[in-house]
Design an enzyme around this catalytic site. Structure first.
Site, PDB file in Angstrom:
ATOM      1  N   SER A 195      48.844  37.990  35.029  1.00  0.00           N
ATOM      2  CA  SER A 195      47.828  37.801  36.065  1.00  0.00           C
ATOM      3  C   SER A 195      48.170  38.426  37.407  1.00  0.00           C
ATOM      4  CB  SER A 195      47.568  36.305  36.271  1.00  0.00           C
ATOM      5  OG  SER A 195      47.003  35.737  35.108  1.00  0.00           O
TER       6      SER A 195
ATOM      7  N   SER B 192      44.370  37.175  36.579  1.00  0.00           N
ATOM      8  CA  SER B 192      43.447  36.379  37.372  1.00  0.00           C
ATOM      9  C   SER B 192      43.670  36.500  38.876  1.00  0.00           C
ATOM     10  CB  SER B 192      43.565  34.904  36.955  1.00  0.00           C
ATOM     11  OG  SER B 192      44.868  34.408  37.188  1.00  0.00           O
TER      12      SER B 192
ATOM     13  N   LYS C  82      46.673  33.696  46.847  1.00  0.00           N
ATOM     14  CA  LYS C  82      45.769  33.383  45.735  1.00  0.00           C
ATOM     15  C   LYS C  82      45.358  31.914  45.798  1.00  0.00           C
ATOM     16  CE  LYS C  82      45.510  33.529  40.640  1.00  0.00           C
ATOM     17  NZ  LYS C  82      46.286  33.735  39.395  1.00  0.00           N
TER      18      LYS C  82
END
Length: 608
Positions: free
Chosen positions: A311, A287, A211
């Site tokens: 997330s 996210s 990420k």
């Protein structure tokens, strides 16, 4: 605004609150009063928020309408604030585990994790009758060792797949940054190691995505923005990334994410929406959206994410993969953007529970120089072949909360829970978890205050470069006061006491992972992002305690809704009891799901 001061809740002392099934505590559903906005509407709303005259009044009204004043700002509670959810280590005497020596290298920890996996025959006996299955880390390792395929061949297929997926008509939005040259370099080195018969570990040559909230050379760390790398250059790998690299993993790039992690849809106006492989017109969740989608689409068996408010678990659930968020402090946070330092934790997205376990073993453990020797925690790995022998598991369920979701989610998760009870003889204990909506708001206030404080260090010179939805979020975050932050931390202490009382009676808390399945991506949201706090609250409904209280949690896919979109079941555990959670997730995986192939899927180990 003292003239308009509203009356706050008076919270009873923890000792006086009944947590049993006969409790009279009222379950308050999420009270979100904010319309969905995109396009010109979100721009107009942003201009109002940023007005020096109208902005403060509008923010005051929003906080009041959404019960922040009542449940937090003006609330009366006696608990002292708890600012960081760090937990003293407690050995829970977990069943059927292997303890890791704190002096082991990441490669050695991975090898011990391999010894905890079921054999091929055990897996075949315990698995589902699904016609579709995902390639695992062990599948990659066996294929490389046999010479059927090389890491270089996989890398070439990976690059071709990413190039195809990023163009019309798909525009999957998997990655923010990836480098074909760097991927091929790593793959060449891994291929040579296999030719010599000297792979570093089973992760050698396995593609792993990161990420874009974690440092990973040679890429900039943007946090989903267009500017952050100019203020904060990436000079080294994050600790968790470094450990994967030491195991020989091919780090294939930085995945897409919701800008600064301030939203839950995974729609990024700068880098595109990370689309759901099961339906490209649906969100993937955020996210850690890109990390979930690359695993779901078969590009990587595992990826790393950061979980600040569900997330990791939310996108994992929406994309039909496993999501594991360890205990606060279990995985070093060095090299991770400090967006929300008391609620954000590195997490793992994986196609299977076994792959989550291998990756967890690789990245877990304190940096010994950062901890006194008497503070080091013990890491247990679950012996998965013995999962069936685990007995007396008690699953705490708060019925009103469990059922506060869509009909498809209730049906699927309730069916999975019944299967676990019938197959393993595990028991469900009915409990009450008070003030869940107050905890959601306190978490929102905490994560918002921390993000806003971090952003203040850069001033406002980049504000115009944000997406419109991120600008709204940061304006709201900046409106929280020190008094409100302290009240939120008092609620954190209160909730932790409630949860620890429940854990004195039960091994885990069980719930759906999200209140709804993936919803549609509207074209009007692609350029501005979107404000959809109603769906946002439904998506994070069950995730908050894991972050706010620093508890470990795992989501495992258990079925699909009427449209074929994935549904996940979540287990929340005691601090440091990840092994028990992985046992339960493995047991659930074995009996609850017949996998369906995503519409977008790449087979990197195909024979031809």
């Amino acid at each position: 605004m003292g003239l308009f001061r509203s009356k706050g809740v008076i919270y009873r002392p923890v000792k006086d609150v009944n947590l049993g099934p006969d409790s009279t505590e009222f379950y308050l559903q999420a009270n979100v009063k904010a319309p969905r906005m995109t396009g010109i509407l979100v721009k107009i709303f942003t201009w109002f928020l940023e007005s020096p005259i109208l902005g403060p009044l509008l923010l005051y009204i929003l906080k009041g309408n959404n019960l922040i004043h009542k449940l937090i700002t003006n609330a009366d509670l006696e608990e002292s604030p708890l600012y960081v959810p760090s937990h003293h280590f407690e050995d829970h005497k977990e069943q059927e585990v292997k303890c890791l020596d704190s002096a082991l290298t990441p490669e050695e920890q991975v090898q011990l994790a391999i010894e905890c996996l079921p054999t091929s025959s055990e897996k075949a006996h315990n698995g589902t009758n699904s016609s579709f299955s995902r390639w695992t880390i062990m599948d990659y390792s066996r294929a490389y060792s046999s010479g059927e395929i090389t890491p270089l061949m996989v890398a070439e297929r990976f690059i071709a797949a990413v190039n195809e997926s990023s163009k019309p008509p798909l525009r999957m939005g998997f990655f923010i940054h990836y480098s074909a040259d760097d991927i091929l370099r790593q793959a060449n080195e891994s291929t040579l190691r296999y030719k010599k018969g000297e792979p570093i570990s089973v992760l050698d040559g396995v593609p792993v995505a990161i990420k874009d909230e974690m440092d990973c050379l040679p890429y900039p760390t943007t946090g989903g923005t267009k500017w952050l790398h100019r203020e904060r250059p990436c000079t080294d790998d994050a600790c968790c990334v470094k450990r994967l690299r030491l195991c020989g993993a091919i780090l294939v790039g930085k995945t897409n994410m919701h800008e600064l992690g301030v939203g839950i849809s995974g729609i990024n106006p700068h880098y595109g929406a990370a689309r759901n492989p099961y339906d490209t017109n649906k969100i993937s969740g955020g996210s850690s959206s890109g990390s979930a989608t690359v695993v779901s689409a078969g590009l990587c068996p595992v990826a790393l994410g950061v979980d600040g408010g569900g997330s990791v678990r939310v996108p994992a659930s929406l994309c039909g993969v496993v999501g594991l968020k360890p205990t606060f402090g279990r995985v070093p946070h060095s090299g991770v953007l400090p967006l929300n330092w008391t609620v954000g934790m590195v997490g793992i997205l994986a196609g299977t529970v076994e792959d989550a376990l291998i990756t967890y073993a690789a990245i877990s453990g304190e940096i010994s120089s950062h901890q006194p020797s008497n503070m080091l925690t013990k890491i247990n790995l679950p012996l998965l072949p013995l999962t069936k022998s685990i007995c007396d598991i008690k699953l705490a369920k708060y019925g009103k909360w469990f059922d506060d979701c869509s009909d498809d989610v209730i049906l699927c998760c309730s069916r999975a829970l019944r299967k676990l009870q019938d197959h393993y003889g595990w028991k469900t204990i009915d409990v009450t978890i008070p003030d869940i909506e107050a905890m959601r708001l306190a978490h929102y206030l905490t994560i918002g205050s921390e993000c806003s404080t971090w952003f203040d260090s850069f001033g406002e010179k980049y504000f115009a470069e944000f997406g419109w939805d991120a600008r709204v979020a940061l304006n709201i975050y900046g409106a929280f006061s020190g008094k409100e932050y302290i009240k939120a931390q008092k609620l954190r202490n209160r909730q932790l006491q409630f949860h620890m009382k429940i854990f004195a009676e039960a091994d885990v808390i069980v719930s759906p992972t999200t209140g709804v399945t993936a919803y549609s991506i509207q074209d009007d949201a692609l350029k501005t992002g979107e404000l959809d706090y109603v769906n946002g609250a439904a998506l994070v409904r069950y995730s908050i305690s894991g972050n706010f209280l620093g508890l470990p949690a795992v989501t495992v896919p258990v079925g699909y809704d009427k449209l074929g979109l994935p549904i996940g079941l979540q287990f929340i555990g005691r601090p440091w009891a990840e092994a028990t959670l992985i046992h339960l997730a493995f047991a659930t995986q074995a009996i609850c799901l017949e996998y369906r192939k995503p519409k977008i899927f790449y087979d990197l180990l195909r024979k031809n």
